[in-house]
Design a protein around this motif. Structure first.
Motif, short mmCIF file in Angstrom:
data_model
loop_
_atom_site.label_atom_id
_atom_site.label_comp_id
_atom_site.label_asym_id
_atom_site.label_seq_id
_atom_site.Cartn_x
_atom_site.Cartn_y
_atom_site.Cartn_z
N ASN A 59 62.50 20.53 57.79
CA ASN A 59 62.54 21.96 57.52
C ASN A 59 61.20 22.49 57.04
O ASN A 59 60.77 23.58 57.45
N LEU A 60 60.51 21.74 56.21
CA LEU A 60 59.20 22.15 55.72
C LEU A 60 58.18 22.19 56.86
O LEU A 60 57.36 23.11 56.93
N ALA A 61 58.24 21.22 57.75
CA ALA A 61 57.31 21.19 58.87
C ALA A 61 57.51 22.40 59.78
O ALA A 61 56.53 23.06 60.18
N PHE A 62 58.75 22.71 60.11
CA PHE A 62 58.99 23.87 60.96
C PHE A 62 58.65 25.18 60.26
O PHE A 62 58.19 26.12 60.89
N LEU A 63 58.85 25.25 58.94
CA LEU A 63 58.47 26.45 58.20
C LEU A 63 56.96 26.66 58.24
O LEU A 63 56.48 27.76 58.51
N ILE A 64 56.21 25.59 57.99
CA ILE A 64 54.74 25.72 58.00
C ILE A 64 54.23 26.03 59.40
O ILE A 64 53.31 26.84 59.56
N LEU A 94 58.82 36.88 60.44
CA LEU A 94 59.66 36.66 61.61
C LEU A 94 59.53 35.23 62.11
O LEU A 94 60.53 34.55 62.36
N MET A 95 58.32 34.75 62.23
CA MET A 95 58.10 33.40 62.74
C MET A 95 58.51 32.34 61.71
O MET A 95 58.97 31.26 62.09
N ALA A 96 58.36 32.63 60.42
CA ALA A 96 58.82 31.69 59.40
C ALA A 96 60.34 31.56 59.46
O ALA A 96 60.89 30.46 59.36
N LEU A 100 62.48 28.21 60.32
CA LEU A 100 63.58 27.68 59.51
C LEU A 100 64.85 27.50 60.32
O LEU A 100 65.58 26.54 60.15
N TYR A 101 65.10 28.42 61.24
CA TYR A 101 66.28 28.29 62.10
C TYR A 101 66.15 27.07 63.01
O TYR A 101 67.10 26.30 63.17
N ILE A 102 64.98 26.88 63.59
CA ILE A 102 64.76 25.72 64.45
C ILE A 102 64.87 24.43 63.63
O ILE A 102 65.44 23.44 64.08
N GLY A 103 64.32 24.45 62.42
CA GLY A 103 64.46 23.29 61.54
C GLY A 103 65.91 22.99 61.21
O GLY A 103 66.33 21.82 61.16
N TYR A 104 66.69 24.03 61.00
CA TYR A 104 68.12 23.85 60.72
C TYR A 104 68.83 23.21 61.91
O TYR A 104 69.61 22.27 61.76
N THR A 105 68.55 23.72 63.11
CA THR A 105 69.22 23.16 64.29
C THR A 105 68.77 21.73 64.55
O THR A 105 69.59 20.90 64.94
#
Length: 112
Positions: A59-64, A94-96, A100-105
């Motif tokens: 999740n942190l990686a996708f957020l960054i 928007l991109m953050a 986070l959504y992609i990290g969740y999935t």
């Protein structure tokens, strides 16, 4: 100036209070179950060992990455269009959120 001095201890006190309440309540519940003779394995139901750090890292990686892509796209929009007020901040958020959504999935897919 006095209000800044009092706010910081209040915040630390609240955080300490929440953690103390959580751990003391959990300890009391476990002691009550042990006194009744319940099996200790009920404390580990539903826990997968060693996966919590993987979830945080994904999740942190996708957020960054989302913040980085949002900064890039926001800078491009700011440079080449007339949308100067808030373009970068809006695209970053928007991109953050998308990150986070992609990290969740991805986390959900990894745990299944």
């Amino acid at each position: 100036m006095g209000s800044e001095v009092i706010i910081v201890p209040i915040i630390f006190g609240l955080v300490f209070g929440v953690f103390y309440l959580h751990y003391s309540t959990r300890n009391k519940e476990r002691l009550a179950l042990i006194e009744k003779g319940a099996d200790a394995s009920i404390f580990n139901i539903g826990k997968k060992t060693g996966t919590s750090w993987k979830i945080i890292i994904i999740n942190l990686a996708f957020l960054i990455m989302g913040i980085g892509v949002g900064t890039l796209i926001g800078s491009i929009i700011d440079e080449y269009t007339r949308l100067h007020d808030g373009a970068i901040a809006g695209v970053i958020f928007l991109m953050a959120g998308l990150g986070l959504y992609i990290g969740y999935t991805q986390t959900k897919k990894a745990l299944d």
